[in-house]
Design a protein around this motif. Structure first.
Motif, mmCIF file in Angstrom:
data_model
loop_
_atom_site.group_PDB
_atom_site.id
_atom_site.type_symbol
_atom_site.label_atom_id
_atom_site.label_comp_id
_atom_site.label_asym_id
_atom_site.label_seq_id
_atom_site.Cartn_x
_atom_site.Cartn_y
_atom_site.Cartn_z
ATOM 1 N N MET A 1 0.838 -1.173 0.000
ATOM 2 C CA MET A 1 0.000 0.000 0.000
ATOM 3 C C MET A 1 0.885 1.238 0.000
ATOM 4 S SD MET A 1 -3.294 -0.084 2.507
ATOM 5 C CE MET A 1 -4.058 -1.631 2.097
ATOM 6 N N ASP A 2 0.526 2.193 -0.800
ATOM 7 C CA ASP A 2 1.304 3.424 -0.886
ATOM 8 C C ASP A 2 1.222 4.218 0.410
ATOM 9 O OD1 ASP A 2 1.962 2.887 -3.516
ATOM 10 O OD2 ASP A 2 0.283 4.046 -4.318
ATOM 11 N N ARG A 3 2.321 4.855 0.745
ATOM 12 C CA ARG A 3 2.367 5.755 1.890
ATOM 13 C C ARG A 3 1.647 7.054 1.546
ATOM 14 N NH1 ARG A 3 3.156 1.773 4.652
ATOM 15 N NH2 ARG A 3 5.143 1.208 5.518
ATOM 16 N N LEU A 4 1.167 7.741 2.568
ATOM 17 C CA LEU A 4 0.532 9.041 2.383
ATOM 18 C C LEU A 4 1.587 10.106 2.168
ATOM 19 C CD1 LEU A 4 -2.022 8.766 5.293
ATOM 20 C CD2 LEU A 4 -2.607 8.834 2.863
ATOM 21 N N THR A 5 1.268 11.067 1.333
ATOM 22 C CA THR A 5 2.142 12.210 1.110
ATOM 23 C C THR A 5 1.325 13.480 1.365
ATOM 24 O OG1 THR A 5 1.605 12.516 -1.229
ATOM 25 C CG2 THR A 5 3.365 10.926 -0.704
ATOM 26 N N VAL A 6 2.005 14.599 1.385
ATOM 27 C CA VAL A 6 1.337 15.883 1.576
ATOM 28 C C VAL A 6 0.274 16.090 0.496
ATOM 29 C CG1 VAL A 6 1.697 18.380 1.577
ATOM 30 C CG2 VAL A 6 3.304 16.892 2.775
ATOM 31 N N ALA A 7 0.547 15.616 -0.718
ATOM 32 C CA ALA A 7 -0.403 15.779 -1.829
ATOM 33 C C ALA A 7 -1.729 15.058 -1.576
ATOM 34 C CB ALA A 7 0.226 15.283 -3.126
ATOM 35 N N ASP A 8 -1.740 14.043 -0.707
ATOM 36 C CA ASP A 8 -2.969 13.308 -0.397
ATOM 37 C C ASP A 8 -3.861 14.040 0.601
ATOM 38 O OD1 ASP A 8 -2.353 10.934 -1.916
ATOM 39 O OD2 ASP A 8 -0.880 10.462 -0.355
ATOM 40 N N LEU A 9 -3.303 15.008 1.294
ATOM 41 C CA LEU A 9 -4.020 15.676 2.378
ATOM 42 C C LEU A 9 -4.791 16.889 1.892
ATOM 43 C CD1 LEU A 9 -1.161 15.527 5.023
ATOM 44 C CD2 LEU A 9 -3.072 13.917 4.724
ATOM 45 N N HIS A 10 -5.894 17.161 2.591
ATOM 46 C CA HIS A 10 -6.705 18.338 2.286
ATOM 47 C C HIS A 10 -6.281 19.480 3.196
ATOM 48 C CE1 HIS A 10 -9.365 15.792 -0.027
ATOM 49 N NE2 HIS A 10 -9.479 14.992 1.004
ATOM 50 N N PRO A 11 -6.201 20.705 2.659
ATOM 51 C CA PRO A 11 -5.959 21.858 3.537
ATOM 52 C C PRO A 11 -7.074 21.930 4.591
ATOM 53 C CG PRO A 11 -5.810 22.492 1.215
ATOM 54 C CD PRO A 11 -6.331 21.089 1.258
ATOM 55 N N LEU A 12 -6.797 22.554 5.710
ATOM 56 C CA LEU A 12 -7.752 22.588 6.820
ATOM 57 C C LEU A 12 -9.131 23.110 6.418
ATOM 58 C CD1 LEU A 12 -5.470 23.807 9.767
ATOM 59 C CD2 LEU A 12 -6.236 21.484 9.254
ATOM 60 N N GLU A 13 -9.177 24.169 5.608
ATOM 61 C CA GLU A 13 -10.468 24.746 5.208
ATOM 62 C C GLU A 13 -11.255 23.757 4.354
ATOM 63 O OE1 GLU A 13 -7.484 26.235 4.206
ATOM 64 O OE2 GLU A 13 -7.320 27.465 5.996
#
Length: 194
Positions: A1-13
């Motif tokens: 399974m691929d690791r999470l990266t910053v690109a996978d995350l949503h900004p807080l808003e």
């Protein structure tokens, strides 16, 4: 399974808007990835989606937006994503009464090293506990542990051809066994394997 990266995350808003739907999806997903080993012991099998949710929730709760701090959260939770030859699980030792919990955690010292899974007739595979940090001490175990179950290729092949999956605990203070992991969980765990 691929690791999470910053690109996978949503900004807080963005996450604030998406959270109700994402949370409902993850709760439904997690429901099929839990295994009660007994009245007081549960294995919650983790994957990329459960860790994505955990990271997003940590960023939200702590109001984390600095790149280095976001990466630190990813570094903390990515090791809990299975890598194709193993399962990662959170072991929860749960007692509602505080006094009963305290006594049980003392009596069950070392239990985290005695949790196992078994594929068909293959030998039991005991979880490797708490690779990130020690959670027990000389007098008690912790109520939460992180386990890794490393599966040999033959066991993975056997699962794919229909072998039974069992799980349990073999500790002097608690012996429990689930003869057959429910089908939905079994299929979900097979999907975690490469």
């Amino acid at each position: 399974m691929d690791r999470l990266t910053v690109a996978d995350l949503h900004p807080l808003e963005t996450y604030a808007r998406l959270r109700p739907e994402f949370r409902a999806r993850v709760i439904e997903h997690k429901a099929h990835r839990r295994l009660a080993l007994g009245e007081h012991l549960t294995l919650a099998f983790e994957d990329r989606l459960t860790m994505h949710y955990q990271v997003q929730e940590m960023l939200r709760a702590e109001r984390i937006f600095e790149p280095a701090d976001i990466q630190a959260e990813l570094d903390a939770y990515n090791p809990l994503i299975p890598d194709g030859t193993n399962w990662k699980a959170t072991l929860l030792i749960e007692y509602a009464d505080e006094g009963e919990r305290r006594a049980a955690l003392a009596r069950l010292r070392g239990l985290e090293d005695r949790v196992w899974v078994q594929v068909g007739d293959h030998p039991r595979l005991f979880g490797i506990a708490d690779e990130d940090l020690e959670r027990a001490n000389d007098t008690k175990t912790s109520a939460v542990h992180f386990l890794r179950f490393e599966l040999p290729a033959a066991a993975i092949a056997a699962l794919r051809t229909g072998a039974n999956l069992a799980a349990g605990v073999d500790h002097p203070g608690m012996r429990l066994e689930v003869d057959a992991v429910p089908d939905l969980l079994r299929e979900s765990l097979i999907a975690d394997l490469a």
